[in-house]
Design a protein around this motif. Structure first.
Motif, PDB file in Angstrom:
ATOM      1  N   UNK A  54       0.562  -1.133  -0.209  1.00 44.02           N
ATOM      2  CA  UNK A  54       0.009   0.388  -0.078  1.00 44.02           C
ATOM      3  C   UNK A  54       0.772   1.287  -0.005  1.00 44.02           C
ATOM      4  N   UNK A  55       1.948   0.831  -0.616  1.00 45.12           N
ATOM      5  CA  UNK A  55       3.253   2.505  -1.005  1.00 45.12           C
ATOM      6  C   UNK A  55       2.532   3.032  -1.983  1.00 45.12           C
ATOM      7  N   UNK A  56       2.169   4.181  -2.073  1.00 47.18           N
ATOM      8  CA  UNK A  56       1.214   4.929  -3.335  1.00 47.18           C
ATOM      9  C   UNK A  56       2.059   5.080  -4.543  1.00 47.18           C
ATOM     10  N   UNK A  57       3.639   6.239  -3.114  1.00 48.14           N
ATOM     11  CA  UNK A  57       4.603   7.049  -4.111  1.00 48.14           C
ATOM     12  C   UNK A  57       5.477   5.753  -4.887  1.00 48.14           C
ATOM     13  N   UNK A  58       5.582   4.920  -3.486  1.00 46.93           N
ATOM     14  CA  UNK A  58       6.607   3.768  -4.018  1.00 46.93           C
ATOM     15  C   UNK A  58       6.178   2.469  -5.517  1.00 46.93           C
ATOM     16  N   UNK A  59       4.698   2.577  -5.511  1.00 45.74           N
ATOM     17  CA  UNK A  59       4.618   1.642  -6.273  1.00 45.74           C
ATOM     18  C   UNK A  59       4.569   2.902  -8.122  1.00 45.74           C
ATOM     19  N   UNK A  60       4.180   4.495  -8.212  1.00 46.83           N
ATOM     20  CA  UNK A  60       4.247   4.991  -9.287  1.00 46.83           C
ATOM     21  C   UNK A  60       5.662   4.738  -9.331  1.00 46.83           C
ATOM     22  N   UNK A  61       6.535   5.595  -8.832  1.00 46.17           N
ATOM     23  CA  UNK A  61       8.250   4.891  -8.534  1.00 46.17           C
ATOM     24  C   UNK A  61       8.354   4.104  -9.866  1.00 46.17           C
ATOM     25  N   UNK A  62       8.133   2.226  -8.996  1.00 46.87           N
ATOM     26  CA  UNK A  62       7.979   1.654  -9.576  1.00 46.87           C
ATOM     27  C   UNK A  62       7.602   1.215 -11.060  1.00 46.87           C
ATOM     28  N   UNK A  63       6.871   1.746 -11.664  1.00 50.84           N
ATOM     29  CA  UNK A  63       5.900   2.006 -12.943  1.00 50.84           C
ATOM     30  C   UNK A  63       6.411   2.898 -13.247  1.00 50.84           C
ATOM     31  N   UNK A  64       7.060   3.807 -12.717  1.00 47.74           N
ATOM     32  CA  UNK A  64       7.788   4.618 -14.052  1.00 47.74           C
ATOM     33  C   UNK A  64       9.151   3.904 -14.253  1.00 47.74           C
TER      34      UNK A  64
END
Length: 234
Positions: free
Chosen positions: A206-216
């Protein structure tokens, strides 16, 4: 949105004519001599008419009284149709297609990963886990890897909990399938599992910022893989 079956005479005619139109053999405004094409392809006029109905449904052609059957402007084509996408690839237009796809993905998928991290359910995680396991188990089978890859991205969109975002798979998946089919068949393409696992782990946590970065970062790797394809074609 499913691809049209290439089985049987009817399907073969649809794909042959569609590829010729998308590939530029017939250009905007060209009138198609239906009877002559039927003779060329050795099929009946009935088969030709049914095939042309399919191509008309994809926006490639139209028919008018006194004018006959003609090729429509590219702006009228259904560029999201799986067959139109495939015909673009086989006609050598894959570089522009993949560039446009990457642009769309850069807008949609990082935001989707952020939302998925905030809203995912246990069933969403199960779907993502299953797709990742299938990706890891593909072992060089490009068709299996493509299915697993598209399943992962479809599950990620669904995990946003937003029905409209979830149905963006209709927009992304046809192009993503073609992209994955090309990339996973390339001997120099990297292992897709670690970048996808990083997205899944962040969503699970549930780490939204990390999920976004990982997708980038996943999309950056995707761009590198596409550069390999472009280099191989040049």
């Amino acid at each position: 949105m499913a691809a049209y079956s290439a089985r049987g005479v009817h399907g073969q005619v649809v794909h042959q004519l569609g590829a010729r139109i998308v590939g530029g053999e017939f250009t905007e405004g060209d009138t198609l001599d239906v009877r002559a094409l039927g003779e060329q392809l050795d099929v009946s006029i009935t088969v030709m008419r049914e095939s042309l109905k399919v191509l008309a449904g994809k926006g490639l052609i139209d028919a008018r009284q006194k004018r006959g059957t003609f090729v429509r402007a590219r702006s009228a084509w259904n560029l999201l149709d799986p067959d139109v996408i495939h015909w673009r690839v086989v006609s050598g237009d894959s570089e522009q297609l993949l560039r446009d796809l990457a642009d769309v993905r850069s807008i949609v998928e990082p935001a989707a990963a952020r939302r998925a991290a905030l809203r995912r359910t246990e069933s969403d995680l199960a779907a993502l886990d299953a797709a990742l396991a299938a990706m890891a188990g593909a072992h060089g089978d490009s068709a299996a890897a493509t299915e697993a890859d598209t399943a992962f991205h479809r599950a990620l969109l669904a995990a946003t909990g937003n029905e409209l975002l979830g149905r963006l798979d209709l927009l992304l998946e046809p192009g993503l399938r073609e992209r994955d089919r090309l990339v996973h068949a390339h001997p120099a393409a990297g292992d897709p599992v670690p970048s996808h696992r990083a997205v899944l782990d962040a969503v699970r946590d549930r780490d939204a910022a990390r999920a976004e970065l990982a997708m980038l970062e996943l999309l950056a790797k995707s761009a590198e893989d596409q550069d390999l394809l472009a280099a191989g074609e040049s």
